[in-house]
Motif scaffolding. Structure first.
Motif, PDB file in Angstrom:
ATOM      1  N   LEU A 345       0.830  -1.201   0.000  1.00  0.00           N
ATOM      2  CA  LEU A 345       0.000   0.000   0.000  1.00  0.00           C
ATOM      3  C   LEU A 345       0.867   1.255   0.000  1.00  0.00           C
ATOM      4  O   LEU A 345       0.604   2.210  -0.736  1.00  0.00           O
ATOM      5  N   VAL A 346       1.926   1.263   0.817  1.00  0.00           N
ATOM      6  CA  VAL A 346       2.809   2.426   0.891  1.00  0.00           C
ATOM      7  C   VAL A 346       3.553   2.617  -0.430  1.00  0.00           C
ATOM      8  O   VAL A 346       3.781   3.748  -0.871  1.00  0.00           O
ATOM      9  N   ARG A 347       3.916   1.521  -1.075  1.00  0.00           N
ATOM     10  CA  ARG A 347       4.638   1.630  -2.333  1.00  0.00           C
ATOM     11  C   ARG A 347       3.750   2.151  -3.462  1.00  0.00           C
ATOM     12  O   ARG A 347       4.213   2.898  -4.327  1.00  0.00           O
ATOM     13  N   LEU A 348       2.480   1.782  -3.441  1.00  0.00           N
ATOM     14  CA  LEU A 348       1.593   2.135  -4.548  1.00  0.00           C
ATOM     15  C   LEU A 348       0.811   3.417  -4.311  1.00  0.00           C
ATOM     16  O   LEU A 348       0.315   4.019  -5.265  1.00  0.00           O
ATOM     17  N   SER A 349       0.677   3.838  -3.070  1.00  0.00           N
ATOM     18  CA  SER A 349      -0.156   4.999  -2.752  1.00  0.00           C
ATOM     19  C   SER A 349       0.673   6.077  -2.068  1.00  0.00           C
ATOM     20  O   SER A 349       1.223   5.840  -0.978  1.00  0.00           O
ATOM     21  N   THR A 350       0.767   7.239  -2.689  1.00  0.00           N
ATOM     22  CA  THR A 350       1.474   8.359  -2.055  1.00  0.00           C
ATOM     23  C   THR A 350       0.697   8.886  -0.858  1.00  0.00           C
ATOM     24  O   THR A 350       1.287   9.356   0.116  1.00  0.00           O
ATOM     25  N   THR A 351      -0.632   8.799  -0.930  1.00  0.00           N
ATOM     26  CA  THR A 351      -1.455   9.249   0.202  1.00  0.00           C
ATOM     27  C   THR A 351      -1.182   8.402   1.440  1.00  0.00           C
ATOM     28  O   THR A 351      -1.026   8.923   2.552  1.00  0.00           O
ATOM     29  N   ALA A 352      -1.125   7.090   1.241  1.00  0.00           N
ATOM     30  CA  ALA A 352      -0.836   6.198   2.363  1.00  0.00           C
ATOM     31  C   ALA A 352       0.570   6.437   2.903  1.00  0.00           C
ATOM     32  O   ALA A 352       0.794   6.431   4.121  1.00  0.00           O
ATOM     33  N   SER A 353       1.516   6.671   2.011  1.00  0.00           N
ATOM     34  CA  SER A 353       2.891   6.931   2.444  1.00  0.00           C
ATOM     35  C   SER A 353       2.976   8.199   3.286  1.00  0.00           C
ATOM     36  O   SER A 353       3.645   8.230   4.324  1.00  0.00           O
ATOM     37  N   ASP A 354       2.268   9.249   2.845  1.00  0.00           N
ATOM     38  CA  ASP A 354       2.262  10.502   3.614  1.00  0.00           C
ATOM     39  C   ASP A 354       1.599  10.318   4.970  1.00  0.00           C
ATOM     40  O   ASP A 354       2.046  10.885   5.986  1.00  0.00           O
ATOM     41  N   ALA A 355       0.531   9.523   5.008  1.00  0.00           N
ATOM     42  CA  ALA A 355      -0.169   9.295   6.273  1.00  0.00           C
ATOM     43  C   ALA A 355       0.723   8.555   7.270  1.00  0.00           C
ATOM     44  O   ALA A 355       0.733   8.861   8.466  1.00  0.00           O
ATOM     45  N   VAL A 356       1.477   7.586   6.778  1.00  0.00           N
ATOM     46  CA  VAL A 356       2.390   6.835   7.650  1.00  0.00           C
ATOM     47  C   VAL A 356       3.477   7.753   8.182  1.00  0.00           C
ATOM     48  O   VAL A 356       3.818   7.729   9.374  1.00  0.00           O
ATOM     49  N   GLU A 357       4.041   8.581   7.313  1.00  0.00           N
ATOM     50  CA  GLU A 357       5.090   9.513   7.740  1.00  0.00           C
ATOM     51  C   GLU A 357       4.566  10.475   8.800  1.00  0.00           C
ATOM     52  O   GLU A 357       5.266  10.808   9.759  1.00  0.00           O
ATOM     53  N   GLU A 358       3.319  10.906   8.640  1.00  0.00           N
ATOM     54  CA  GLU A 358       2.748  11.870   9.581  1.00  0.00           C
ATOM     55  C   GLU A 358       2.492  11.235  10.939  1.00  0.00           C
ATOM     56  O   GLU A 358       2.727  11.850  11.984  1.00  0.00           O
ATOM     57  N   LYS A 359       2.028   9.991  10.943  1.00  0.00           N
ATOM     58  CA  LYS A 359       1.681   9.339  12.195  1.00  0.00           C
ATOM     59  C   LYS A 359       2.902   8.818  12.941  1.00  0.00           C
ATOM     60  O   LYS A 359       2.974   8.886  14.169  1.00  0.00           O
ATOM     61  N   LEU A 360       3.870   8.279  12.190  1.00  0.00           N
ATOM     62  CA  LEU A 360       4.999   7.600  12.828  1.00  0.00           C
ATOM     63  C   LEU A 360       6.262   8.436  12.881  1.00  0.00           C
ATOM     64  O   LEU A 360       7.148   8.167  13.688  1.00  0.00           O
ATOM     65  N   GLY A 361       6.367   9.436  12.009  1.00  0.00           N
ATOM     66  CA  GLY A 361       7.605  10.205  11.926  1.00  0.00           C
ATOM     67  C   GLY A 361       8.656   9.562  11.046  1.00  0.00           C
ATOM     68  O   GLY A 361       9.617  10.206  10.636  1.00  0.00           O
ATOM     69  N   ILE A 362       8.519   8.286  10.764  1.00  0.00           N
ATOM     70  CA  ILE A 362       9.386   7.559   9.836  1.00  0.00           C
ATOM     71  C   ILE A 362       8.506   6.685   8.965  1.00  0.00           C
ATOM     72  O   ILE A 362       7.356   6.395   9.311  1.00  0.00           O
ATOM     73  N   GLY A 363       9.036   6.258   7.819  1.00  0.00           N
ATOM     74  CA  GLY A 363       8.260   5.447   6.899  1.00  0.00           C
ATOM     75  C   GLY A 363       8.716   3.997   6.895  1.00  0.00           C
ATOM     76  O   GLY A 363       9.733   3.628   7.487  1.00  0.00           O
TER      77      GLY A 363
END
Length: 667
Positions: A345-363
């Motif tokens: 999901l993170v690889r295919l979706s930029t939205t999901a990647s941004d959400a993970v970065e925002e919540k965790l601080g790292i991807g």
């Protein structure tokens, strides 16, 4: 004015870290280095971090490793400081430096343009770009922008000069090691060859350059590869200087060296593993052109072959996928299924990647089949993320022995990510398995990273690295059998056994090979420390003594030959000279050079070889070789930047010239 400038520089040093006062206190300064005290660590620890005045990477790394919960705030503080600096900075006009005066000549300008083309891997048509012409004219109005034809001529000249310098350098070298591998892009295939040698006076310095990048036409059969390799070695006149050629475990390379080896013997492994697989792989493409016979190969022989140890360890890691234990397979399938869902999901979706970065601080780190350590790196990052909690500033360093250092399962931030994307949460047992899997695979990944290095590694690193890897795995196996072992480590016990069995099978006989033993003893960092058996220590010491005596006998033969040639056989020896031996006791009880070296403490440097000149020669002889072919595989990234789909018209000769000039720019 100088005092004002100094004050300004000092204030810039102080001001560049003001935004980090929430995390650090400055406690010292030494030239271009600053020392900070971490405020997040417990006061009793007094953790100090040193960093450069031009980079805060060490400060960020400490936050990332020790205080991951604070990483997002640290990144935001850095970003705000950078934005404010960008708004306040002003650009100095170029005319302030030139004052209308020409600072370079036309040949210098032409040379700089060629360096720009080669350094950034740009097409030659770049010099015809209106924007590029305006740039050069704006900087040097009186100079002429070199044409595309002119740049091609200069490129050819620079390539010839580079090759002449390389041939001159190689003519003075006695021992070299080469690495080779095949690579394809835009429907074309190439064989790339690198060459490596050690400095004669400072053996810690390794020189590495690209030797050739030639197109392969037709099928990649063993005889085609043998002819290409031999042609390159003959062109550079190094055929008798190559101590070994390192390649991966591909069947065509293995068969080429087995069939065309110098002494027609098996280079490194038995031929049993090659026969059936080699025939299948070479005939896999039924439409491939048949290669021409090997009639043009005047010297149908190749130097000794060495298989890439990094590739072999990668195969060991691949063997872990074959674990048959039902308990382990059930747990690993469940964990990797949930992890793969997040990775995809993170690889295919930029939205999901941004959400993970925002919540965790790292991807997340996503797996990549082209990178040998990708699965471990992905699971290691997942293990770090699985330790982050919703508590503000939970610091592992602050946990007292009375408290459990493992965060509460329900407070893991990893669950919030899974819930947001509608995935199943990881159970407590699965989270523990993630941590244990990363711990078990870490020694294998570290060993692979050590052996695939280029500048600070030698063949002598091979045996000690494998011995240490086996020790780490045996320790983990012992810990997993204890009654107090955690559940996750017990579950990973079949994984540990599989790694040990794979190492034993794929590296059978490796630690008993003479060249591996001698090369390891000649590395001052290891000597005999990696040998655990006392009897073997004595055997290996005797082995090095004999090798040293062989060097002595060669020197004596050369010396006697030189004396015979200088005398011409005309002078007669005085018979009394060989008769009287007063005060010439040959049996002097003095520690030999080998014993003096081995009995001295191990050291990370090579200063010992300043006094042991003969051992230094032995070191060069046995440690010129590399344990892996990783250097040649790093060229693939450079080749990919040059030979892109939009440049598929690029001639093979020009492609080779640009790649070699870019890779050899430090030579």
């Amino acid at each position: 004015m100088e005092a004002t400038a100094a004050c300004r520089r000092q204030s810039s040093k102080e001001g560049s870290y003001n935004h980090l006062r929430e995390f650090y206190d400055k406690v010292g300064e030494n030239g271009n280095n600053l020392t900070f005290l971490c405020k997040l660590c417990p006061p009793a620890v007094k953790k100090k971090i040193s960093t450069s005045v031009t980079s805060s990477a060490n400060l960020k790394r400490h936050i990332e490793l020790k205080h991951p919960v604070s990483l997002s705030r640290y990144v935001q503080a850095n970003k705000k400081s950078k934005d404010s600096q960008d708004r306040s900075s002003t650009q100095i006009p170029l005319t302030a430096y030139s004052n209308g005066v020409d600072v370079i000549t036309q040949p210098q300008l032409d040379n700089l343009v060629v360096q720009y083309i080669v350094g950034d891997l740009l097409p030659l048509r770049k010099v015809e770009s209106p924007a590029f012409i305006n740039l050069i004219k704006g900087l040097q109005p009186s100079k002429k922008v070199p044409s595309r034809k002119k740049v091609q001529t200069l490129l050819n000249k620079k390539y010839k000069e580079n090759m002449c310098e390389l041939k001159t350098e190689l003519s003075e070298i006695d021992a070299v090691c080469t690495t080779a591998d095949c690579w394809s892009a835009v429907n074309k295939a190439f064989i790339e060859i690198t060459i490596h040698w050690l400095n004669k006076t400072d053996v810690s310095k390794r020189h590495s350059v690209v030797l050739a990048c030639r197109q392969i036409k037709g099928a990649h059969t063993h005889d085609v590869l043998a002819k290409l390799l031999t042609d390159v070695y003959k062109e550079f006149e190094i055929h008798n200087k190559v101590v070994c050629t390192v390649t991966d475990n591909a069947a065509n390379f293995v068969k080429a060296f087995n069939c065309f080896n110098f002494d027609q013997t098996k280079s490194e492994d038995e031929d049993e593993q090659v026969s059936a697989f080699a025939a299948a792989s070479e005939s896999s493409d039924e439409y491939a052109m048949e290669p021409e016979p090997l009639s043009g190969l005047e010297h149908s022989s190749l130097p000794p072959h060495r298989r890439c140890m990094a590739h072999t360890l990668n195969l060991v890691a691949k063997d872990t996928e074959k674990v048959s234990d039902e308990r382990y397979r059930t747990m690993s399938r469940a964990v990797f299924a949930k992890a793969s869902a997040l990775w995809n999901l993170v690889r295919l979706s930029t939205t999901a990647s941004d959400a993970v970065e925002e919540k965790l601080g790292i991807g997340f780190v996503v797996t990549n089949d082209m990178r040998w350590n990708s699965v471990f790196l992905a699971m290691e990052r997942l293990s770090r993320i699985a330790k982050l909690t919703t508590k503000a500033e939970m610091n592992v360093a602050e946990v007292t022995p009375k408290n459990d250092a493992t965060p509460l399962h329900d407070e893991l931030l990893l669950h919030t990510v899974s819930d947001e994307f509608g995935f199943c949460r990881f159970s407590p047992q699965e989270v523990e398995f993630i941590h244990m899997f990363a711990d078990v695979m870490r020694p294998l990944a570290l060993a692979l990273n050590i052996l695939q290095a280029e500048n600070n590694v030698f063949l002598g690193y091979l045996a000690p690295t494998i011995v240490q890897l086996q020790c780490h795995m045996n320790d983990l196996l012992y810990e997993s059998r204890k009654p107090t072992a955690v559940e996750g480590l017990i579950t990973c016990q079949p994984l540990i056994k599989t790694i040990l069995e794979s190492l034993s099978t794929r590296l059978a006989g490796l630690l008993e090979k003479r060249e591996h033993i001698l090369s390891a003893m000649l590395v001052p960092r290891f000597k005999l420390d990696w040998v655990q058996d006392e009897e073997k220590c004595m055997q290996y010491r005797l082995m090095l003594r004999r090798e040293f005596q062989t060097l002595d006998s060669d020197d004596s033969a050369a010396r006697e030959s030189g004396q015979a040639q200088s005398s011409g056989g005309s002078d007669k020896k005085d018979p009394a000279e060989s008769f009287f031996r007063f005060n010439k006791n040959t049996q002097v009880h003095k520690k030999s050079e080998v014993d003096a070296y081995l009995d001295a403490p191990t050291t990370d440097g090579f200063d010992e070889y300043m006094q042991f000149s003969k051992l230094r020669r032995l070191f060069i002889q046995h440690n010129t070789a590399l344990p892996s072919s990783a250097p040649v595989e790093r060229l693939f990234s450079i080749g990919g930047l040059i030979f892109r789909p939009r440049r598929n018209w690029l001639a093979d000769a020009n492609f080779e010239k640009q790649l070699i000039l870019n890779a050899n720019k430090k030579f």
